[in-house]
Write an enzyme that holds these catalytic residues in place. Sequence first.
Site, PDB file in Angstrom:
ATOM      1  N   GLY A  79      -1.535   4.884  -4.368  1.00 37.85           N
ATOM      2  CA  GLY A  79      -2.245   3.651  -4.685  1.00 37.85           C
ATOM      3  C   GLY A  79      -1.611   2.428  -4.066  1.00 37.85           C
ATOM      4  O   GLY A  79      -1.206   2.432  -2.897  1.00 37.85           O
ATOM      5  N   GLY A  88      -5.704   1.202   4.972  1.00 35.89           N
ATOM      6  CA  GLY A  88      -4.883   0.065   4.541  1.00 35.89           C
ATOM      7  C   GLY A  88      -5.501  -1.271   4.905  1.00 35.89           C
ATOM      8  O   GLY A  88      -5.381  -2.248   4.158  1.00 35.89           O
ATOM      9  N   ASP A  89      -6.200  -1.312   6.031  1.00 34.29           N
ATOM     10  CA  ASP A  89      -6.881  -2.542   6.437  1.00 34.29           C
ATOM     11  C   ASP A  89      -8.038  -2.854   5.494  1.00 34.29           C
ATOM     12  O   ASP A  89      -8.270  -4.010   5.135  1.00 34.29           O
ATOM     13  CB  ASP A  89      -7.401  -2.414   7.863  1.00 34.29           C
ATOM     14  N   SER A 134       0.855  -1.187   0.000  1.00 34.37           N
ATOM     15  CA  SER A 134       0.000   0.000   0.000  1.00 34.37           C
ATOM     16  C   SER A 134       0.891   1.238   0.000  1.00 34.37           C
ATOM     17  O   SER A 134       1.865   1.322   0.756  1.00 34.37           O
ATOM     18  CB  SER A 134      -0.941  -0.004   1.204  1.00 34.37           C
ATOM     19  N   GLY A 156      -0.314   4.678   0.020  1.00 31.84           N
ATOM     20  CA  GLY A 156      -1.003   5.914   0.358  1.00 31.84           C
ATOM     21  C   GLY A 156      -1.651   6.554  -0.863  1.00 31.84           C
ATOM     22  O   GLY A 156      -2.362   5.909  -1.631  1.00 31.84           O
TER      23      GLY A 156
END
Length: 314
Positions: free
Chosen positions: A225, A251-252, A220, A222
Amino acid sequence: MIVTLTPNPSVDRSVMIDDLRRGEVHRASESRIDPGGKGVNVSRVLAAQSAATVAVLPIGGPEGHLLEELLDAAGVAHHSVSVAGTVRMNISVLEPDGTTTKLNEPGPTLTDDEAGLLLDATVTLAAGADWVVGCGSLPPGAPADLYATLVGQVRDRGVHVAVDSSGAPMVAAVAARPTLIKPNHEELAELVDHDLPTLGDVRDAARDLVADGIEVVAVSLGKDGALLVTAQDAVHAAATITAPLSTVGAGDCMLAGLLHGLSTGQPTADALATGVLWGAAAVTLPGSSVPAPDDLLGIPLEITTSPDFTYRLT
């Protein structure tokens, strides 16, 4: 079904203020509480999207009782392991431009027996799962190889296993070769012990991990993308969000969408797109809210197998 293990869950309080100024009194414009912890967030968004999931987590103290009530209210199936300590309360301070300042408590100190009960419960539930995922930091007392042990025990049962953590627990887990890992940019740089300024550097680092036995590395990035790397592919996906509210748990949600896509038979590129869409939708919501189906509508998404690998990451 996707089983999540969160050794260090939390009650997450999100407070919105106009501008954070150190040492001053602030008046919150609004606040909310949500069940938290990385694996809990994965299960929350899966439940919100009507996907089968069970969250395994320790529960102790008054915050633990509140956490169970919040999970029940959100319709998240969970298996609780009673512990002597108290579940942590984390605070996120949110500003109107989307800037998030987090204050995370350490969590309860787990005994060896309590850590063992968490592993046992997760491995038992793995018998009916498509994926098992171990997520987040470890509380005091938990062995640094807890996720590595989980990987070995779940993999021996023929079930896919994913890990999203950092530091020593992530290093140990990677050495045990889970099916999938989802570091962010900084965590991947920590894993390979050097800076990764460009998208190509991220790809190369992920390829090295794939060569060492990890089937899927999803990074990930931020605002930039996410990049998914396998032995066959390097796929990049990004979404455009013009009015972010909170990055907590995004992110989860991305990991949840990716695993949901893979568990339902989507090709890796489509599964990554699902993950980025879910993560982007989370950014449009307050606090650590997770997206429902309607929140996914209208978000522009770009996906490519030939991105500009010279691009310098922000």
